[in-house]
Design an enzyme around this catalytic site. Structure first.
Site, short mmCIF file in Angstrom:
data_model
loop_
_atom_site.label_atom_id
_atom_site.label_comp_id
_atom_site.label_asym_id
_atom_site.label_seq_id
_atom_site.Cartn_x
_atom_site.Cartn_y
_atom_site.Cartn_z
N ASP A 16 9.57 -6.11 2.67
CA ASP A 16 8.38 -6.18 3.53
C ASP A 16 8.56 -7.24 4.61
OD1 ASP A 16 5.87 -5.45 4.39
OD2 ASP A 16 4.79 -6.54 2.83
N ARG A 29 7.86 -3.17 16.87
CA ARG A 29 8.05 -3.16 15.42
C ARG A 29 9.36 -2.50 15.00
NH1 ARG A 29 3.75 -4.00 12.02
NH2 ARG A 29 4.64 -2.52 10.55
N HIS A 33 12.49 -3.09 12.04
CA HIS A 33 13.07 -2.14 11.07
C HIS A 33 14.59 -2.06 11.25
CE1 HIS A 33 9.08 -1.18 9.90
NE2 HIS A 33 8.76 -0.49 10.98
N ARG A 67 0.72 5.39 9.10
CA ARG A 67 1.08 4.58 10.29
C ARG A 67 1.18 5.50 11.51
NH1 ARG A 67 5.14 -0.28 8.44
NH2 ARG A 67 3.94 -0.88 6.60
N LEU A 127 27.67 0.06 -8.33
CA LEU A 127 26.22 -0.01 -8.18
C LEU A 127 25.61 1.36 -7.90
CD1 LEU A 127 23.69 -1.95 -7.58
CD2 LEU A 127 24.31 -1.65 -5.19
N SER A 192 1.73 -2.77 -4.16
CA SER A 192 1.68 -1.69 -3.16
C SER A 192 2.19 -0.35 -3.70
CB SER A 192 2.47 -2.09 -1.90
OG SER A 192 1.94 -3.27 -1.34
C1 IPE Z 1 5.25 -1.71 0.94
O1 IPE Z 1 5.01 -2.39 2.11
C2 IPE Z 1 6.08 -0.48 1.22
C3 IPE Z 1 7.45 -0.73 1.62
C4 IPE Z 1 8.05 -1.88 1.66
C5 IPE Z 1 8.20 0.46 1.99
P1 IPE Z 1 3.69 -2.15 2.96
O2 IPE Z 1 3.77 -3.04 4.14
O3 IPE Z 1 3.47 -0.72 3.21
O4 IPE Z 1 2.56 -2.66 1.94
P2 IPE Z 1 1.08 -3.14 2.19
O5 IPE Z 1 0.41 -2.09 3.01
O6 IPE Z 1 1.17 -4.44 2.93
O7 IPE Z 1 0.50 -3.32 0.84
C1 IPE Z 2 8.41 -3.15 5.69
O1 IPE Z 2 7.96 -3.83 6.82
C2 IPE Z 2 9.01 -1.81 6.04
C3 IPE Z 2 8.14 -0.65 5.73
C4 IPE Z 2 7.01 -0.70 5.10
C5 IPE Z 2 8.62 0.64 6.17
P1 IPE Z 2 6.53 -3.59 7.45
O2 IPE Z 2 6.66 -2.55 8.50
O3 IPE Z 2 5.52 -3.32 6.41
O4 IPE Z 2 6.29 -5.01 8.13
P2 IPE Z 2 4.95 -5.86 8.16
O5 IPE Z 2 4.44 -5.93 6.76
O6 IPE Z 2 4.01 -5.13 9.07
O7 IPE Z 2 5.38 -7.18 8.68
MG MG Z 3 4.30 -4.50 5.31
#
Ligand code: IPE
Ligand code: IPE
Ligand code: MG
Length: 239
Positions: A16, A29, A33, A67, A127, A192
């Protein structure tokens, strides 16, 4: 790290913080990624080096589909790119790639790349890297219950045969041991909807570091800390 005893067999990671990493730099964003994909590469290699057997990475949740379309399609493109480019590296490191989740939700190109990558790495013996894609733990449990009730209706399974082992065997993770260590980056203190059933007795390690900044030294730190934990599974402290 001594690199010997008490290595978790199965590490699960909620990757995350990509969006926040990008925002801090005034970038879109998707750049977060992209940078996060580098961390994936690094951590997969590091996990193999310390002899972790299973590494499950939460790459895309079933809820992430809410999203904006621009972000989900960018993520799907990155996934395809990763799958295409990474097979050589996975083979070099003896990594077998697998996936869990509602994979049918993914765009067809990504599904095809996934099948190809799985086949190309199927004989590797190091792995096992498991990507959680369009994954939701509640959806997984629902799918498992559906498969059991179908068998019950067909008379193949009796109610008294339904136990923890049977339910586990119908989850996407049937062939894997439960995670020993859960890592979550970017400081959020929640699951999550990740591996709810399997995480019952996982040790948790949460770091404020954003996923694109999470690299080998911190991964090794988490493994080392895990080694110092005392797991009880409901029992008492050993004498
Ligand atoms: C959890 O992260 C899902 C992944 C890392 C793929 P999110 O960013 O979606 O989680 P929330 O919405 O903050 O709980
Ligand atoms: C995790 O990063 C990746 C996915 C959930 C796909 P986020 O996209 O949730 O990044 P933040 O939480 O908005 O910083
Ligand atoms: Mg996130």
């Amino acid at each position: 790290m001594s690199g010997s005893e008490n290595i978790p067999r199965h590490v699960a990671i909620i990757m995350d913080g990509n969006g926040r990493w990008a925002r801090e730099r005034g970038l879109p964003r998707v750049e977060g990624h992209r940078a996060g994909a580098e961390s994936v590469r690094t951590i997969v290699r590091a996990a193999g080096e310390v002899s972790v057997e299973f590494l499950t990475l939460y790459a895309f949740s079933i809820e992430n589909w809410i999203r904006p379309r621009s972000e989900t399609s960018a993520l799907m493109k990155l996934l395809s790119l990763y799958l295409r480019n990474e097979v050589r590296e996975l083979n070099k490191n003896n990594v077998r790639l697998e996936a869990i989740g509602r994979l049918g939700d993914l765009p067809e190109t990504a599904q095809r790349e996934m099948d190809a990558a799985r086949r190309a790495t199927a004989n590797n013996t190091g792995l096992t890297l498991i990507l959680a894609l369009s994954y939701g733990a509640r959806a997984e449990i629902v799918d498992a219950v559906r498969s059991i009730t179908a068998d019950a209706q067909a008379g193949v399974v009796k109610p008294e045969q339904v136990d923890e082992a049977l339910l586990s065997s119908r989850l996407y993770t049937a062939r894997y041991p439960d995670p020993d260590l859960l890592i979550r980056t970017s400081g959020e203190m929640r699951l999550s909807n990740f591996l709810l059933w399997q995480m019952s007795y996982a040790e948790m390690w949460i770091t404020p570091t954003l996923w694109p900044d999470f690299r080998k030294p911190e991964f090794l730190k988490a493994i080392e800390e895990y080694g110092k934990r005392q797991r009880r599974f409901g029992g008492v402290e050993p004498a």
